[in-house]
Motif scaffolding. Structure first.
Motif, PDB file in Angstrom:
ATOM      1  N   PHE A  37       0.831  -1.203   0.000  1.00  0.00           N
ATOM      2  CA  PHE A  37       0.000   0.000   0.000  1.00  0.00           C
ATOM      3  C   PHE A  37       0.863   1.249   0.000  1.00  0.00           C
ATOM      4  O   PHE A  37       0.602   2.186  -0.759  1.00  0.00           O
ATOM      5  N   VAL A  38       1.873   1.274   0.839  1.00  0.00           N
ATOM      6  CA  VAL A  38       2.744   2.449   0.939  1.00  0.00           C
ATOM      7  C   VAL A  38       3.484   2.676  -0.373  1.00  0.00           C
ATOM      8  O   VAL A  38       3.612   3.810  -0.837  1.00  0.00           O
ATOM      9  N   SER A  39       3.952   1.608  -1.006  1.00  0.00           N
ATOM     10  CA  SER A  39       4.685   1.765  -2.269  1.00  0.00           C
ATOM     11  C   SER A  39       3.781   2.251  -3.405  1.00  0.00           C
ATOM     12  O   SER A  39       4.256   2.847  -4.369  1.00  0.00           O
ATOM     13  N   ALA A  40       2.463   2.025  -3.272  1.00  0.00           N
ATOM     14  CA  ALA A  40       1.515   2.491  -4.292  1.00  0.00           C
ATOM     15  C   ALA A  40       1.034   3.914  -4.019  1.00  0.00           C
ATOM     16  O   ALA A  40       0.216   4.443  -4.765  1.00  0.00           O
ATOM     17  N   PRO A  84      -7.825   6.965  -6.605  1.00  0.00           N
ATOM     18  CA  PRO A  84      -8.601   5.921  -7.274  1.00  0.00           C
ATOM     19  C   PRO A  84      -7.832   5.176  -8.362  1.00  0.00           C
ATOM     20  O   PRO A  84      -8.064   3.984  -8.590  1.00  0.00           O
ATOM     21  N   ALA A  85      -6.884   5.821  -9.012  1.00  0.00           N
ATOM     22  CA  ALA A  85      -6.128   5.179 -10.089  1.00  0.00           C
ATOM     23  C   ALA A  85      -5.188   4.090  -9.568  1.00  0.00           C
ATOM     24  O   ALA A  85      -4.741   3.242 -10.335  1.00  0.00           O
ATOM     25  N   PRO A 112      -4.035  -1.383 -10.029  1.00  0.00           N
ATOM     26  CA  PRO A 112      -2.707  -1.999  -9.909  1.00  0.00           C
ATOM     27  C   PRO A 112      -2.496  -2.727  -8.588  1.00  0.00           C
ATOM     28  O   PRO A 112      -1.828  -3.767  -8.553  1.00  0.00           O
ATOM     29  N   LEU A 113      -3.097  -2.214  -7.505  1.00  0.00           N
ATOM     30  CA  LEU A 113      -2.990  -2.910  -6.213  1.00  0.00           C
ATOM     31  C   LEU A 113      -3.675  -4.270  -6.272  1.00  0.00           C
ATOM     32  O   LEU A 113      -3.136  -5.263  -5.786  1.00  0.00           O
TER      33      LEU A 113
END
Length: 101
Positions: free
Chosen positions: A30-33, A70-71, A75-76
């Motif tokens: 999550f943090v990396s995204a 939202p984007a 990818p997550l």
């Protein structure tokens, strides 16, 4: 940034001791995204009512509340789908908490 809630079922077949590390890896994703993790609620192991795969009869549930653009959600979902430690994931929008009266 929107507020989301992610419900994870971790693949714990034969490895109970790796739960903490799996939760840390999920939080790091999550943090990396670019998301901000608000809370991580570790739930208990639950047996599945309907068993789709005989190798997986139960799973360890984890609930994560986070804010993210939202984007970054698609990818997550793809990253968690490729993660061997995540059996299932459901990410949905979460309403803002109501202030206490």
């Amino acid at each position: 940034m929107k507020r989301y809630e992610g419900l994870f079922i971790l693949n714990t077949a034969g490895k109970e001791e790796g739960i903490k590390e799996a939760i840390d890896k999920i939080s790091a994703e999550f943090v990396s995204a670019g998301a901000n993790v608000e809370t991580v609620q570790k739930m208990d192991r639950k047996n599945f009512t309907r068993i789709a795969d005989k190798k997986h009869t139960s799973g360890f549930y984890v609930n994560v509340v986070f804010t993210s653009p939202p984007a970054a959600i698609a990818p997550l979902r793809n990253r968690f789908g490729l993660n061997e430690e995540v059996f299932r994931v459901l990410i949905s929008e979460s309403p803002e908490p109501k202030p206490a009266k």
